[in-house]
Design a protein around this motif. Structure first.
Motif, PDB file in Angstrom:
ATOM      1  N   VAL A 229      -7.390   3.274  -3.544  1.00 37.17           N
ATOM      2  CA  VAL A 229      -6.356   2.264  -3.307  1.00 37.17           C
ATOM      3  C   VAL A 229      -5.878   2.248  -1.855  1.00 37.17           C
ATOM      4  O   VAL A 229      -4.957   1.502  -1.518  1.00 37.17           O
ATOM      5  CB  VAL A 229      -5.142   2.499  -4.246  1.00 37.17           C
ATOM      6  CG1 VAL A 229      -5.538   2.330  -5.694  1.00 37.17           C
ATOM      7  CG2 VAL A 229      -4.525   3.875  -3.996  1.00 37.17           C
ATOM      8  N   ARG A 230      -6.504   3.079  -1.010  1.00 35.16           N
ATOM      9  CA  ARG A 230      -6.033   3.141   0.380  1.00 35.16           C
ATOM     10  C   ARG A 230      -6.187   1.808   1.102  1.00 35.16           C
ATOM     11  O   ARG A 230      -5.331   1.426   1.912  1.00 35.16           O
ATOM     12  CB  ARG A 230      -6.771   4.247   1.136  1.00 35.16           C
ATOM     13  CG  ARG A 230      -6.373   5.650   0.700  1.00 35.16           C
ATOM     14  CD  ARG A 230      -7.222   6.704   1.350  1.00 35.16           C
ATOM     15  NE  ARG A 230      -8.632   6.564   0.950  1.00 35.16           N
ATOM     16  CZ  ARG A 230      -9.597   7.352   1.399  1.00 35.16           C
ATOM     17  NH1 ARG A 230      -9.334   8.322   2.268  1.00 35.16           N
ATOM     18  NH2 ARG A 230     -10.844   7.187   0.983  1.00 35.16           N
ATOM     19  N   GLU A 231      -7.240   1.077   0.796  1.00 32.51           N
ATOM     20  CA  GLU A 231      -7.436  -0.223   1.448  1.00 32.51           C
ATOM     21  C   GLU A 231      -6.328  -1.201   1.053  1.00 32.51           C
ATOM     22  O   GLU A 231      -5.792  -1.919   1.909  1.00 32.51           O
ATOM     23  CB  GLU A 231      -8.800  -0.792   1.064  1.00 32.51           C
ATOM     24  CG  GLU A 231      -9.123  -2.087   1.790  1.00 32.51           C
ATOM     25  CD  GLU A 231     -10.526  -2.591   1.486  1.00 32.51           C
ATOM     26  OE1 GLU A 231     -10.851  -3.710   1.934  1.00 32.51           O
ATOM     27  OE2 GLU A 231     -11.280  -1.874   0.803  1.00 32.51           O
ATOM     28  N   GLU A 232      -5.966  -1.214  -0.212  1.00 31.55           N
ATOM     29  CA  GLU A 232      -4.875  -2.100  -0.664  1.00 31.55           C
ATOM     30  C   GLU A 232      -3.556  -1.716  -0.003  1.00 31.55           C
ATOM     31  O   GLU A 232      -2.762  -2.591   0.398  1.00 31.55           O
ATOM     32  CB  GLU A 232      -4.740  -2.036  -2.186  1.00 31.55           C
ATOM     33  CG  GLU A 232      -5.801  -2.799  -2.956  1.00 31.55           C
ATOM     34  CD  GLU A 232      -7.167  -2.107  -2.907  1.00 31.55           C
ATOM     35  OE1 GLU A 232      -8.192  -2.799  -3.031  1.00 31.55           O
ATOM     36  OE2 GLU A 232      -7.187  -0.858  -2.755  1.00 31.55           O
ATOM     37  N   LEU A 233      -3.308  -0.405   0.113  1.00 28.13           N
ATOM     38  CA  LEU A 233      -2.061   0.057   0.727  1.00 28.13           C
ATOM     39  C   LEU A 233      -2.024  -0.289   2.216  1.00 28.13           C
ATOM     40  O   LEU A 233      -0.974  -0.676   2.742  1.00 28.13           O
ATOM     41  CB  LEU A 233      -1.898   1.564   0.519  1.00 28.13           C
ATOM     42  CG  LEU A 233      -1.774   2.019  -0.942  1.00 28.13           C
ATOM     43  CD1 LEU A 233      -1.714   3.535  -1.033  1.00 28.13           C
ATOM     44  CD2 LEU A 233      -0.554   1.394  -1.595  1.00 28.13           C
ATOM     45  N   ASP A 234      -3.171  -0.172   2.868  1.00 25.19           N
ATOM     46  CA  ASP A 234      -3.236  -0.552   4.287  1.00 25.19           C
ATOM     47  C   ASP A 234      -2.944  -2.047   4.454  1.00 25.19           C
ATOM     48  O   ASP A 234      -2.233  -2.456   5.385  1.00 25.19           O
ATOM     49  CB  ASP A 234      -4.620  -0.231   4.866  1.00 25.19           C
ATOM     50  CG  ASP A 234      -4.841   1.274   5.040  1.00 25.19           C
ATOM     51  OD1 ASP A 234      -3.843   2.015   5.025  1.00 25.19           O
ATOM     52  OD2 ASP A 234      -6.009   1.691   5.184  1.00 25.19           O
ATOM     53  N   ARG A 235      -3.483  -2.842   3.554  1.00 24.13           N
ATOM     54  CA  ARG A 235      -3.253  -4.286   3.632  1.00 24.13           C
ATOM     55  C   ARG A 235      -1.785  -4.624   3.363  1.00 24.13           C
ATOM     56  O   ARG A 235      -1.218  -5.510   4.008  1.00 24.13           O
ATOM     57  CB  ARG A 235      -4.148  -5.015   2.636  1.00 24.13           C
ATOM     58  CG  ARG A 235      -5.613  -5.054   3.041  1.00 24.13           C
ATOM     59  CD  ARG A 235      -6.447  -5.684   1.958  1.00 24.13           C
ATOM     60  NE  ARG A 235      -7.863  -5.730   2.309  1.00 24.13           N
ATOM     61  CZ  ARG A 235      -8.838  -5.981   1.451  1.00 24.13           C
ATOM     62  NH1 ARG A 235      -8.539  -6.219   0.176  1.00 24.13           N
ATOM     63  NH2 ARG A 235     -10.091  -6.004   1.850  1.00 24.13           N
ATOM     64  N   LEU A 236      -1.182  -3.926   2.402  1.00 24.76           N
ATOM     65  CA  LEU A 236       0.234  -4.164   2.133  1.00 24.76           C
ATOM     66  C   LEU A 236       1.094  -3.832   3.350  1.00 24.76           C
ATOM     67  O   LEU A 236       2.027  -4.574   3.682  1.00 24.76           O
ATOM     68  CB  LEU A 236       0.685  -3.349   0.921  1.00 24.76           C
ATOM     69  CG  LEU A 236       0.250  -3.897  -0.448  1.00 24.76           C
ATOM     70  CD1 LEU A 236       0.495  -2.870  -1.548  1.00 24.76           C
ATOM     71  CD2 LEU A 236       0.989  -5.187  -0.765  1.00 24.76           C
ATOM     72  N   ASP A 237       0.779  -2.729   4.012  1.00 24.73           N
ATOM     73  CA  ASP A 237       1.511  -2.390   5.241  1.00 24.73           C
ATOM     74  C   ASP A 237       1.324  -3.482   6.294  1.00 24.73           C
ATOM     75  O   ASP A 237       2.275  -3.855   6.994  1.00 24.73           O
ATOM     76  CB  ASP A 237       1.016  -1.042   5.795  1.00 24.73           C
ATOM     77  CG  ASP A 237       1.695   0.145   5.122  1.00 24.73           C
ATOM     78  OD1 ASP A 237       2.826  -0.039   4.619  1.00 24.73           O
ATOM     79  OD2 ASP A 237       1.101   1.237   5.099  1.00 24.73           O
ATOM     80  N   ALA A 238       0.101  -3.989   6.402  1.00 26.81           N
ATOM     81  CA  ALA A 238      -0.174  -5.050   7.376  1.00 26.81           C
ATOM     82  C   ALA A 238       0.580  -6.329   7.008  1.00 26.81           C
ATOM     83  O   ALA A 238       1.094  -7.038   7.894  1.00 26.81           O
ATOM     84  CB  ALA A 238      -1.674  -5.330   7.441  1.00 26.81           C
ATOM     85  N   HIS A 239       0.671  -6.620   5.726  1.00 29.38           N
ATOM     86  CA  HIS A 239       1.407  -7.816   5.291  1.00 29.38           C
ATOM     87  C   HIS A 239       2.902  -7.685   5.602  1.00 29.38           C
ATOM     88  O   HIS A 239       3.550  -8.677   5.958  1.00 29.38           O
ATOM     89  CB  HIS A 239       1.213  -8.048   3.797  1.00 29.38           C
ATOM     90  CG  HIS A 239      -0.201  -8.389   3.408  1.00 29.38           C
ATOM     91  ND1 HIS A 239      -1.118  -8.885   4.317  1.00 29.38           N
ATOM     92  CD2 HIS A 239      -0.843  -8.312   2.206  1.00 29.38           C
ATOM     93  CE1 HIS A 239      -2.266  -9.100   3.690  1.00 29.38           C
ATOM     94  NE2 HIS A 239      -2.125  -8.758   2.426  1.00 29.38           N
TER      95      HIS A 239
END
Length: 302
Positions: A229-239
């Motif tokens: 889930v690290r990719e999803e979490l990185d994207r959420l931080d970017a959002h």
């Protein structure tokens, strides 16, 4: 940081007068996909509409806007005494008083109060060009009043936008904290998938020959890759960063924030679907709830 956001919700009222007329502008604004201005004008003032739409378009970019003009002309017609009617009534009253013993002589105020004695004076003839100039001056005053009302509406929407900015910033902070909490549970995903797979195999195979550890490791590695889930979490931080940047812009950003909310939801849904633990699932559900609260606020932003 000073907010430059504007809400799509607001109300403004402006009253004024010109010559023998008084007017009131009332403008209401609610959410809308684009700018939809609906004008309610008194009969004979439809010619104002193009100029009013231009004024509104310069100030507002989105929202369903309803503008109503109430116009009251306060001219009072001059009154005059109809001498012929008065003379006729006086003659009849005097004759009647002579026929009735002890009758009083007719009083002046009683005669003047009788129907038809006092009537409106004939309207003065007004030159056509003078009347046209008068109407043009009234139209200019009404248009100026609309400009004042639109400015007041814009200020009201920006005040509300400032409050929305504070709420949105708080919700983005909550999302960031939830992402950090989810990141703390992310490394546990592989071990939890391994334990879950081993338990399922034990129930299925019972006392049969166990699955080779090499084969089990391959399956766990495959599951770990799919459940990372690290990719999803990185994207959420970017959002979150992108949302903060949009909130700081001076241009209308409501549409872009609305699209960004869809991306927030997509990542939160994927996070929940990949979760291998109750703790991570709970965080994912909290994320979805917070994102929905933010989306509701974004719906009000111009």
């Amino acid at each position: 940081m000073t907010s430059t956001l504007a809400s799509m919700t607001g109300f403004a009222r402006h009253a004024g007068s010109h010559d023998n007329a008084s007017f009131v502008w009332e403008i209401r604004s609610v959410n809308g996909r684009g700018l939809d201005l609906r004008l309610r004008l008194p009969a004979g003032l439809d010619g104002l509409e193009p100029a009013l739409r231009e004024v509104a378009g310069k100030r507002l970019k989105r929202g369903n806007v309803s503008a109503t003009l109430t116009l009251k002309r306060e001219s009072q017609a001059a009154m005059m005494v109809d001498e012929a009617a008065l003379e006729g009534l006086l003659c009849h009253a005097l004759a009647l008083s002579e026929r009735i013993p002890g009758a009083m002589v007719p009083r002046a105020e009683a005669l003047l109060a009788l129907p038809g004695v006092i009537r409106p004076a004939p309207a003065e003839d007004v030159a056509e060009d003078a009347e046209a100039a008068r109407q043009e001056a009234l139209a200019a005053t009404l248009a100026a009043g609309f400009d004042v009302a639109i400015e007041a509406l814009d200020c009201a929407r920006r005040d509300e936008g400032g409050r929305l900015a504070v709420i949105a910033a708080d919700l983005l902070g909550a999302i960031r904290r939830l992402v950090a909490a989810a990141r703390a549970h992310a490394p546990e995903q592989a071990a939890q998938h391994r334990a879950r797979l081993q338990g399922a195999l034990a129930d299925l195979l019972g006392d049969s020959d166990p699955v080779p550890q090499e084969r089990l490791a391959q399956e766990v590695a495959l599951l770990a890759t799919k459940s990372d889930v690290r990719e999803e979490l990185d994207r959420l931080d970017a959002h979150v960063e992108a949302a903060h940047a949009l909130l700081a812009e001076s241009a209308p950003v409501g549409r872009r924030l609305d699209f960004l909310m869809q991306e927030f939801n997509r990542e939160a849904n994927t996070l929940c679907s990949k979760s291998a633990s109750l703790q991570l699932t709970a965080i994912g559900l909290d994320l979805k709830a917070t994102i929905e609260q933010l989306r509701e606020q974004v719906q009000n932003i111009e």
